[in-house]
Design an enzyme around this catalytic site. Structure first.
Site, PDB file in Angstrom:
ATOM      1  N   HIS A  16      -3.210   3.671   5.858  1.00 53.26           N
ATOM      2  CA  HIS A  16      -3.311   3.704   4.392  1.00 53.26           C
ATOM      3  C   HIS A  16      -3.674   5.116   3.941  1.00 53.26           C
ATOM      4  O   HIS A  16      -4.517   5.772   4.565  1.00 53.26           O
ATOM      5  CB  HIS A  16      -4.387   2.730   3.911  1.00 53.26           C
ATOM      6  CG  HIS A  16      -4.055   1.303   4.175  1.00 53.26           C
ATOM      7  ND1 HIS A  16      -4.833   0.266   3.734  1.00 53.26           N
ATOM      8  CD2 HIS A  16      -3.007   0.745   4.823  1.00 53.26           C
ATOM      9  CE1 HIS A  16      -4.289  -0.877   4.104  1.00 53.26           C
ATOM     10  NE2 HIS A  16      -3.179  -0.614   4.783  1.00 53.26           N
TER      11      HIS A  16
ATOM     12  N   HIS B  80      -9.278   2.832  -0.305  1.00 54.45           N
ATOM     13  CA  HIS B  80      -8.274   3.836   0.016  1.00 54.45           C
ATOM     14  C   HIS B  80      -7.476   4.075  -1.267  1.00 54.45           C
ATOM     15  O   HIS B  80      -7.179   3.114  -1.995  1.00 54.45           O
ATOM     16  CB  HIS B  80      -7.315   3.312   1.094  1.00 54.45           C
ATOM     17  CG  HIS B  80      -7.982   2.933   2.381  1.00 54.45           C
ATOM     18  ND1 HIS B  80      -7.553   1.866   3.138  1.00 54.45           N
ATOM     19  CD2 HIS B  80      -9.031   3.497   3.034  1.00 54.45           C
ATOM     20  CE1 HIS B  80      -8.314   1.788   4.235  1.00 54.45           C
ATOM     21  NE2 HIS B  80      -9.214   2.756   4.183  1.00 54.45           N
TER      22      HIS B  80
ATOM     23  N   HIS C 207       0.827  -1.223   0.000  1.00 59.92           N
ATOM     24  CA  HIS C 207       0.000   0.000   0.000  1.00 59.92           C
ATOM     25  C   HIS C 207       0.850   1.257   0.000  1.00 59.92           C
ATOM     26  O   HIS C 207       1.995   1.236   0.438  1.00 59.92           O
ATOM     27  CB  HIS C 207      -0.866   0.072   1.267  1.00 59.92           C
ATOM     28  CG  HIS C 207      -1.459  -1.216   1.702  1.00 59.92           C
ATOM     29  ND1 HIS C 207      -1.054  -1.886   2.834  1.00 59.92           N
ATOM     30  CD2 HIS C 207      -2.429  -1.982   1.134  1.00 59.92           C
ATOM     31  CE1 HIS C 207      -1.767  -3.007   2.967  1.00 59.92           C
ATOM     32  NE2 HIS C 207      -2.591  -3.092   1.947  1.00 59.92           N
TER      33      HIS C 207
HETATM   34 ZN    ZN Z   1      -6.405   0.300   2.639  1.00 57.93          ZN
HETATM   35 CU    CU Z   2       0.134  -1.138   4.202  1.00 53.35          CU
END
Ligand code: ZN
Ligand code: CU
Length: 198
Positions: free
Chosen positions: A115, A132, A97
């Protein structure tokens, strides 16, 4: 010229060497950029790296043998992402992420925050309509613990108030299930890198 056509296996190896040496984890961004230029000049004459941004990944405490990089490049259809990481467990899956703070200084990388989620959405996967912005799914490793991912994303932004430049990329110990809230149940943070201008 597109990054995806420039980044040969050979250039990836040279690129990785920027952070593979012991004690070289503090390589400056300019050194990294220089390595990247060398890598690209090795195969191509006039690479256009404008609009390309790089995060060098370094293993967190206890995971120091992990290293790699993530590159982001503007594409007319979105943002093209190339991720490459080595030193991971073989045949494993790892959540991946963009996190909200460009700070990997904590031994467990919790300094990178949650995130990146500028629109206040729920966690999801890269193909989720609502997610996200930082939700990039998973990296998958081969028999040698090497992960390589190339994907086009439609939610990342490289400029403006929701730009990911200066944020962090985090790789997790476990698979992101793409549905559990708030972070996909992906577990500890095993590598982290700040997204800097190339
Ligand atoms: Zn996320
Ligand atoms: Cu992460």
């Amino acid at each position: 010229m597109k990054l995806k056509t420039m980044l040969t296996a050979a250039s990836a190896a040279v690129f990785l060497s920027a952070c593979s040496g012991e004690g070289e984890h503090s390589a400056t961004h300019s050194e990294v950029a220089e390595h990247s230029q060398h890598a690209m000049h090795a195969s191509y004459e006039q690479p256009d790296t404008s609009g390309a941004y790089v995060a060098m990944l370094h293993g967190t405490e206890g995971n120091e043998n992990i290293h790699g990089f993530v590159m982001f490049e503007r594409d007319e259809d979105g943002v093209f992402v190339i991720a490459h990481a080595e030193g991971l467990p073989a045949n494993s899956v790892h959540g991946f992420h963009v996190h909200e703070f460009g700070d990997c200084s904590a031994p467990d990388a919790t300094s990178a925050g949650g995130h990146f989620n500028p629109h206040g959405r729920d966690h999801g996967g890269p193909d989720s309509e609502a997610r996200h912005v930082g939700d990039l799914g998973n990296l998958r490793t081969d028999d040698n613990g090497i992960a390589h991912l190339e994907m086009l994303d439609h939610k990342l932004e490289l400029s403006g108030p929701n730009s990911i430049i200066g944020k962090a990329v985090v790789v997790h110990a476990q698979e992101d299930d793409l549905t559990s809230q708030p972070v996909g149940n992906a577990g500890a943070r095993i590598a982290c890198g700040v997204i800097a201008a190339d």
